[in-house]
Design a protein around this motif. Structure first.
Motif, mmCIF file in Angstrom:
data_model
loop_
_atom_site.group_PDB
_atom_site.id
_atom_site.type_symbol
_atom_site.label_atom_id
_atom_site.label_comp_id
_atom_site.label_asym_id
_atom_site.label_seq_id
_atom_site.Cartn_x
_atom_site.Cartn_y
_atom_site.Cartn_z
ATOM 1 N N GLN A 180 -15.815 -9.102 24.272
ATOM 2 C CA GLN A 180 -15.147 -8.272 25.271
ATOM 3 C C GLN A 180 -14.612 -9.116 26.426
ATOM 4 O O GLN A 180 -13.488 -8.904 26.908
ATOM 5 C CB GLN A 180 -16.107 -7.204 25.802
ATOM 6 N N ALA A 181 -15.416 -10.102 26.860
ATOM 7 C CA ALA A 181 -14.972 -10.990 27.940
ATOM 8 C C ALA A 181 -13.764 -11.813 27.498
ATOM 9 O O ALA A 181 -12.819 -12.023 28.272
ATOM 10 C CB ALA A 181 -16.120 -11.915 28.353
ATOM 11 N N GLN A 183 -11.525 -10.967 25.167
ATOM 12 C CA GLN A 183 -10.378 -10.073 25.076
ATOM 13 C C GLN A 183 -9.798 -9.786 26.461
ATOM 14 O O GLN A 183 -8.570 -9.806 26.652
ATOM 15 C CB GLN A 183 -10.801 -8.767 24.392
ATOM 16 N N ASN A 184 -10.676 -9.567 27.433
ATOM 17 C CA ASN A 184 -10.217 -9.317 28.809
ATOM 18 C C ASN A 184 -9.456 -10.518 29.366
ATOM 19 O O ASN A 184 -8.449 -10.361 30.075
ATOM 20 C CB ASN A 184 -11.405 -8.991 29.714
ATOM 21 N N THR A 185 -9.950 -11.719 29.046
ATOM 22 C CA THR A 185 -9.284 -12.934 29.527
ATOM 23 C C THR A 185 -7.896 -13.078 28.930
ATOM 24 O O THR A 185 -6.928 -13.397 29.627
ATOM 25 C CB THR A 185 -10.137 -14.175 29.192
ATOM 26 N N ARG A 187 -5.951 -10.718 27.800
ATOM 27 C CA ARG A 187 -5.080 -9.700 28.410
ATOM 28 C C ARG A 187 -4.661 -10.109 29.823
ATOM 29 O O ARG A 187 -3.519 -9.895 30.234
ATOM 30 C CB ARG A 187 -5.795 -8.352 28.442
ATOM 31 N N LEU A 188 -5.587 -10.699 30.568
ATOM 32 C CA LEU A 188 -5.301 -11.141 31.932
ATOM 33 C C LEU A 188 -4.161 -12.164 31.959
ATOM 34 O O LEU A 188 -3.280 -12.115 32.824
ATOM 35 C CB LEU A 188 -6.564 -11.752 32.552
#
Length: 230
Positions: A180-181, A183-185, A187-188
């Protein structure tokens, strides 16, 4: 390149960038302030810091050469001379790093300097990269991509579409949290697609499986997809 020459090159690039790419000048000045008070002998004793500095100097030099070309057509022609992975790095990811806020930069600079950067999966990532090349694929690797963008390798295969990959041996208990971390990175940083490879070193065939999945998805994974493979 010796430590003293690296410091000189940094200062020279800051001067060049100040009139061509002010945001790059600010980024390089931040890096220069990080190392300027370290004696050359002490800097030489920090091989990962030196490797990072050499990468930044190389990337900044290439970027400034491109930006100094008088027309967009000439700049685009220079990008077209690169491999797909190089082009993705220099035309997209590196400029994003120059211009965006990097919340992880301060943290990993400290870890690099303190020798706390632990490359647990280094040998596996190296083996994956070598296998990809042996199968006529290609890869790209950068400290900035690894530490700020959660990307161990950028790979491409037959269709020459770069794909950002992270490799981990994290146990299942923490796997979802790290995924999850990651994937968030991505996207960022507005990375359109990515592959999260989790492996079991006890599986004798895991390396071959990882490379198969990496090459296939570099060709066929859709935009907006962040695939997890265990």
């Amino acid at each position: 390149m010796q430590a003293k020459e690296i410091k000189y090159q940094l200062k020279s690039l800051i001067e060049q960038a100040s009139s061509i790419e002010p945001n790059l000048a600010r980024r390089l000045d931040e890096i220069n302030r990080w190392v300027k008070d370290i004696k050359p002998g002490s800097l030489t004793a920090k091989p990962l810091v030196l490797a990072f500095l050499l990468e930044v100097i190389t990337d900044s030099t290439i970027w400034l050469l491109i930006k100094s070309l008088p027309t967009e057509e000439e700049q685009e022609a220079k990008f077209e001379q690169m491999t797909p992975n190089e082009r993705y790095w220099y035309s997209y990811l590196f400029p994003r790093w120059i211009n965006a806020t990097d919340s992880k930069f301060y943290i990993w600079k400290q870890k690099l300097m303190a020798g706390e950067f632990n490359q647990i999966d280094h040998d596996i990532i190296k083996s994956i990269a070598q296998d990809i090349v042996s199968r006529e694929g290609s890869f790209w690797q950068r400290y900035i991509a690894d530490l700020s963008m959660a990307t161990d390798l950028i790979v491409s295969s037959r269709n020459q579409q770069p794909l950002c990959i992270q490799v981990t041996s994290v146990c299942e208990e923490f796997n979802q949290q790290k995924y999850q971390a990651w994937q968030n990175t991505l996207r960022l940083w507005e990375i359109e697609r990515g592959l999260f490879l989790s492996y079991n070193p006890g599986n004798a065939n895991f390396l071959n499986q990882l490379v198969n999945v990496a090459l296939y998805n570099s060709d066929y994974l859709s935009g907006g997809k962040y695939l997890k493979f265990a």
